[in-house]
Write a protein that holds these residues in place. Structure first.
Motif, PDB file in Angstrom:
ATOM      1  N   ILE A 177       3.404   3.911  -5.885  1.00 30.02           N
ATOM      2  CA  ILE A 177       4.525   4.702  -6.378  1.00 30.02           C
ATOM      3  C   ILE A 177       5.837   4.188  -5.791  1.00 30.02           C
ATOM      4  CG2 ILE A 177       5.582   6.999  -6.418  1.00 30.02           C
ATOM      5  CD1 ILE A 177       2.698   8.146  -6.332  1.00 30.02           C
ATOM      6  N   ALA A 178       5.832   3.942  -4.476  1.00 24.06           N
ATOM      7  CA  ALA A 178       7.050   3.445  -3.822  1.00 24.06           C
ATOM      8  C   ALA A 178       7.479   2.106  -4.402  1.00 24.06           C
ATOM      9  CB  ALA A 178       6.815   3.321  -2.316  1.00 24.06           C
ATOM     10  N   ASP A 179       6.518   1.217  -4.650  1.00 23.86           N
ATOM     11  CA  ASP A 179       6.842  -0.101  -5.214  1.00 23.86           C
ATOM     12  C   ASP A 179       7.461   0.027  -6.599  1.00 23.86           C
ATOM     13  OD1 ASP A 179       5.950  -1.415  -2.974  1.00 23.86           O
ATOM     14  OD2 ASP A 179       4.022  -2.013  -3.829  1.00 23.86           O
ATOM     15  N   VAL A 180       6.912   0.913  -7.433  1.00 21.57           N
ATOM     16  CA  VAL A 180       7.445   1.112  -8.778  1.00 21.57           C
ATOM     17  C   VAL A 180       8.867   1.653  -8.714  1.00 21.57           C
ATOM     18  CG1 VAL A 180       7.248   2.562 -10.856  1.00 21.57           C
ATOM     19  CG2 VAL A 180       5.242   1.358  -9.972  1.00 21.57           C
ATOM     20  N   LEU A 181       9.109   2.631  -7.851  1.00 23.76           N
ATOM     21  CA  LEU A 181      10.444   3.217  -7.744  1.00 23.76           C
ATOM     22  C   LEU A 181      11.458   2.193  -7.242  1.00 23.76           C
ATOM     23  CD1 LEU A 181       9.759   6.769  -6.240  1.00 23.76           C
ATOM     24  CD2 LEU A 181       9.781   6.038  -8.628  1.00 23.76           C
ATOM     25  N   PHE A 182      11.027   1.343  -6.322  1.00 24.81           N
ATOM     26  CA  PHE A 182      11.947   0.350  -5.765  1.00 24.81           C
ATOM     27  C   PHE A 182      12.226  -0.780  -6.751  1.00 24.81           C
ATOM     28  CE2 PHE A 182      12.815  -3.511  -3.258  1.00 24.81           C
ATOM     29  CZ  PHE A 182      13.949  -3.087  -2.579  1.00 24.81           C
ATOM     30  N   LYS A 183      11.171  -1.299  -7.374  1.00 31.59           N
ATOM     31  CA  LYS A 183      11.323  -2.461  -8.248  1.00 31.59           C
ATOM     32  C   LYS A 183      11.911  -2.107  -9.610  1.00 31.59           C
ATOM     33  CE  LYS A 183       7.462  -4.970  -6.092  1.00 31.59           C
ATOM     34  NZ  LYS A 183       6.071  -5.444  -6.285  1.00 31.59           N
ATOM     35  N   LEU A 184      11.499  -0.984 -10.177  1.00 29.44           N
ATOM     36  CA  LEU A 184      11.915  -0.642 -11.538  1.00 29.44           C
ATOM     37  C   LEU A 184      13.046   0.379 -11.592  1.00 29.44           C
ATOM     38  CD1 LEU A 184       8.445  -0.484 -13.339  1.00 29.44           C
ATOM     39  CD2 LEU A 184       9.972  -2.443 -13.017  1.00 29.44           C
ATOM     40  N   GLY A 185      13.285   1.062 -10.479  1.00 31.24           N
ATOM     41  CA  GLY A 185      14.386   2.005 -10.432  1.00 31.24           C
ATOM     42  C   GLY A 185      15.477   1.590  -9.471  1.00 31.24           C
ATOM     43  N   GLU A 186      15.200   0.518  -8.718  1.00 27.47           N
ATOM     44  CA  GLU A 186      16.132   0.053  -7.682  1.00 27.47           C
ATOM     45  C   GLU A 186      16.544   1.231  -6.784  1.00 27.47           C
ATOM     46  OE1 GLU A 186      18.328  -3.698  -9.689  1.00 27.47           O
ATOM     47  OE2 GLU A 186      18.748  -1.793 -10.688  1.00 27.47           O
ATOM     48  N   GLU A 187      15.538   2.060  -6.464  1.00 27.76           N
ATOM     49  CA  GLU A 187      15.735   3.263  -5.673  1.00 27.76           C
ATOM     50  C   GLU A 187      15.566   2.937  -4.183  1.00 27.76           C
ATOM     51  OE1 GLU A 187      16.695   6.133  -4.111  1.00 27.76           O
ATOM     52  OE2 GLU A 187      16.444   6.902  -6.170  1.00 27.76           O
ATOM     53  N   LYS A 188      16.652   3.046  -3.418  1.00 25.55           N
ATOM     54  CA  LYS A 188      16.592   2.670  -2.007  1.00 25.55           C
ATOM     55  C   LYS A 188      15.825   3.678  -1.161  1.00 25.55           C
ATOM     56  CE  LYS A 188      21.212   4.515  -0.904  1.00 25.55           C
ATOM     57  NZ  LYS A 188      22.542   4.139  -0.350  1.00 25.55           N
ATOM     58  N   PHE A 189      15.613   4.886  -1.702  1.00 28.54           N
ATOM     59  CA  PHE A 189      14.819   5.882  -0.981  1.00 28.54           C
ATOM     60  C   PHE A 189      13.414   5.990  -1.571  1.00 28.54           C
ATOM     61  CE2 PHE A 189      19.275   7.424  -0.566  1.00 28.54           C
ATOM     62  CZ  PHE A 189      19.399   7.190   0.801  1.00 28.54           C
ATOM     63  N   SER A 190      12.901   4.892  -2.082  1.00 25.99           N
ATOM     64  CA  SER A 190      11.614   4.902  -2.780  1.00 25.99           C
ATOM     65  C   SER A 190      10.465   5.394  -1.896  1.00 25.99           C
ATOM     66  CB  SER A 190      11.293   3.502  -3.317  1.00 25.99           C
ATOM     67  OG  SER A 190      11.257   2.559  -2.260  1.00 25.99           O
ATOM     68  N   ARG A 191      10.454   4.986  -0.648  1.00 25.72           N
ATOM     69  CA  ARG A 191       9.358   5.407   0.234  1.00 25.72           C
ATOM     70  C   ARG A 191       9.410   6.893   0.527  1.00 25.72           C
ATOM     71  NH1 ARG A 191       8.948   0.486   4.736  1.00 25.72           N
ATOM     72  NH2 ARG A 191       8.442  -1.174   3.241  1.00 25.72           N
ATOM     73  N   ARG A 192      10.595   7.419   0.745  1.00 23.44           N
ATOM     74  CA  ARG A 192      10.745   8.852   0.980  1.00 23.44           C
ATOM     75  C   ARG A 192      10.251   9.656  -0.230  1.00 23.44           C
ATOM     76  NH1 ARG A 192      14.908  11.211   4.352  1.00 23.44           N
ATOM     77  NH2 ARG A 192      15.732   9.750   5.893  1.00 23.44           N
ATOM     78  N   ILE A 193      10.656   9.217  -1.420  1.00 22.63           N
ATOM     79  CA  ILE A 193      10.286   9.941  -2.636  1.00 22.63           C
ATOM     80  C   ILE A 193       8.780   9.842  -2.865  1.00 22.63           C
ATOM     81  CG2 ILE A 193      10.595  10.079  -5.133  1.00 22.63           C
ATOM     82  CD1 ILE A 193      13.446   8.954  -4.672  1.00 22.63           C
ATOM     83  N   ALA A 194       8.215   8.659  -2.683  1.00 26.89           N
ATOM     84  CA  ALA A 194       6.769   8.482  -2.871  1.00 26.89           C
ATOM     85  C   ALA A 194       5.992   9.368  -1.906  1.00 26.89           C
ATOM     86  CB  ALA A 194       6.391   7.019  -2.680  1.00 26.89           C
ATOM     87  N   ARG A 195       6.445   9.439  -0.673  1.00 24.44           N
ATOM     88  CA  ARG A 195       5.783  10.280   0.331  1.00 24.44           C
ATOM     89  C   ARG A 195       5.853  11.749  -0.080  1.00 24.44           C
ATOM     90  NH1 ARG A 195       8.947   9.254   4.555  1.00 24.44           N
ATOM     91  NH2 ARG A 195       8.105   7.133   4.584  1.00 24.44           N
ATOM     92  N   ALA A 196       7.012  12.153  -0.605  1.00 26.79           N
ATOM     93  CA  ALA A 196       7.180  13.539  -1.039  1.00 26.79           C
ATOM     94  C   ALA A 196       6.306  13.860  -2.247  1.00 26.79           C
ATOM     95  CB  ALA A 196       8.645  13.805  -1.366  1.00 26.79           C
ATOM     96  N   ILE A 197       6.174  12.898  -3.163  1.00 27.61           N
ATOM     97  CA  ILE A 197       5.325  13.098  -4.338  1.00 27.61           C
ATOM     98  C   ILE A 197       3.875  13.295  -3.919  1.00 27.61           C
ATOM     99  CG2 ILE A 197       4.325  11.891  -6.335  1.00 27.61           C
ATOM    100  CD1 ILE A 197       7.137  10.694  -6.821  1.00 27.61           C
ATOM    101  N   VAL A 198       3.392  12.444  -3.041  1.00 30.93           N
ATOM    102  CA  VAL A 198       2.000  12.535  -2.599  1.00 30.93           C
ATOM    103  C   VAL A 198       1.755  13.854  -1.862  1.00 30.93           C
ATOM    104  CG1 VAL A 198       0.286  11.508  -1.053  1.00 30.93           C
ATOM    105  CG2 VAL A 198       1.641  10.050  -2.560  1.00 30.93           C
ATOM    106  N   ALA A 199       2.713  14.264  -1.055  1.00 32.62           N
ATOM    107  CA  ALA A 199       2.564  15.539  -0.336  1.00 32.62           C
ATOM    108  C   ALA A 199       2.565  16.719  -1.303  1.00 32.62           C
ATOM    109  CB  ALA A 199       3.696  15.691   0.684  1.00 32.62           C
ATOM    110  N   ALA A 200       3.445  16.666  -2.309  1.00 36.65           N
ATOM    111  CA  ALA A 200       3.543  17.771  -3.269  1.00 36.65           C
ATOM    112  C   ALA A 200       2.296  17.882  -4.129  1.00 36.65           C
ATOM    113  CB  ALA A 200       4.777  17.579  -4.144  1.00 36.65           C
ATOM    114  N   ARG A 201       1.765  16.750  -4.567  1.00 41.85           N
ATOM    115  CA  ARG A 201       0.593  16.806  -5.452  1.00 41.85           C
ATOM    116  C   ARG A 201      -0.655  17.270  -4.711  1.00 41.85           C
ATOM    117  NH1 ARG A 201      -0.578  10.298  -6.373  1.00 41.85           N
ATOM    118  NH2 ARG A 201      -1.903  10.045  -4.534  1.00 41.85           N
TER     119      ARG A 201
END
Length: 309
Positions: free
Chosen positions: A147-171
């Motif tokens: 998830i973090a890789d997709v957000l960083f590479k395809l969204g150029e999201e600099k907080f990709s790891r934070r968001i991925a961690r939050a997604i996994v915790a929420a799900r």
């Protein structure tokens, strides 16, 4: 709801240099705005093949153009462009191919399609909502690193790891099934805000591109489009973010230069010669168009012409 308005319409028609008796392909039909304008410049002998993988777009097109004999509507992916056009017997005969990349206004405005965080709806995001994994299904299965890789590479999201961690915790607490859930998770994980941009914008862009394999589709379609063009035929591509535009720009430049291995040599084999010549530079919408249609603000049009091998 924002009405569907074709982007850079006059510029596209100029780029295609539509001939009354020509054969053209609108490989991203959408709601038919560009297609209608092309048909308006074709004579009785002209023909247009239009492709879209969205079943809603095809259904709307068949209703809108029910009595238009010059139009052939095909449901399918533009990543298989040659296959679609060959079926019509037009290989090497096209005078123009149009690729209008990205999401159409009806897709964004319909909450049930799950493309937008501006209104709540099921987290789908598929261009063809009858096949493949939805965004919700992918998020339920993907690992945190993926998830973090997709957000960083395809969204150029600099907080990709934070968001991925939050997604996994929420799900782990409850399935992520709606656009509002995902938007709230992304917003809560982003510590700073980009001016004028919702904190979930890059997350939604990245997941949409991934679910639909959008960059892979573009990479597959571009060389096929050149193969299908007759000498003098035009390729017009509208991009809406830097990842797409970078692919288009590099492809057109490479095809306009030919194989660099043979540079400066007196004899260049046909397969290594340039196949395209660039027509002008990047074209962006003017202030007037952006005022009429804010979704046009990030559009970039590039045009190239097929040259004889």
């Amino acid at each position: 709801m924002v009405a569907h308005t074709p982007v850079l319409l006059d510029e596209v028609l100029a780029g295609l240099s539509v001939k009354a008796d020509g054969r053209y392909c609108d490989a991203t039909f959408g709601r038919g705005g560009h297609a209608a304008a092309i048909l308006g410049q074709l004579g009785p002998a002209g023909r247009l093949c239009a492709i879209d993988r969205d079943p809603d777009a095809i259904a709307a097109g068949r209703e809108r153009f029910a009595v238009e004999p010059r139009l052939t509507l095909v449901r399918g992916s533009f990543g298989r462009l040659e296959e679609r056009v060959r079926a019509a017997g037009w290989e090497g005969e096209l005078q123009g191919v149009l690729l209008d990349l990205g999401v159409s206004s009806p897709q964004l405005d319909e909450a049930g399609r799950g493309f937008s965080f501006m209104q709540d709806g099921p987290l789908d995001m598929r261009m063809d909502n009858e096949s493949g994994l939805s965004a919700a299904q992918w998020l339920a299965r993907a690992g945190e690193r993926e998830i973090a890789d997709v957000l960083f590479k395809l969204g150029e999201e600099k907080f990709s790891r934070r968001i991925a961690r939050a997604i996994v915790a929420a799900r782990a607490e409850t399935p992520i099934g709606t656009t509002r859930q995902l938007a709230d998770i992304a917003a809560g994980a982003v510590p700073t805000r980009e001016p004028g941009k919702h904190p979930a914008t890059r997350t939604f862009q990245a997941i949409r591109i991934h679910v639909n394999r959008e960059l892979e589709e573009v990479e597959a379609a571009l060389p096929q489009a050149v193969n299908l063009l007759a000498p003098g035929g035009r390729l017009c591509v509208i991009s809406f973010h830097s990842l797409e535009d970078r692919l288009v720009k590099r492809f057109m430049r490479r095809e306009a230069q030919g194989d660099p291995i043979y540079a400066e040599l007196p004899h260049v084999p046909p397969h290594a010669r340039p196949r395209l010549q660039l027509i002008g530079g990047a074209v962006m919408p003017g202030d007037e168009e952006i005022a009429r249609n804010p979704r046009a603000r990030s559009a970039v049009l590039r045009v190239a012409e097929r040259i004889a091998a």
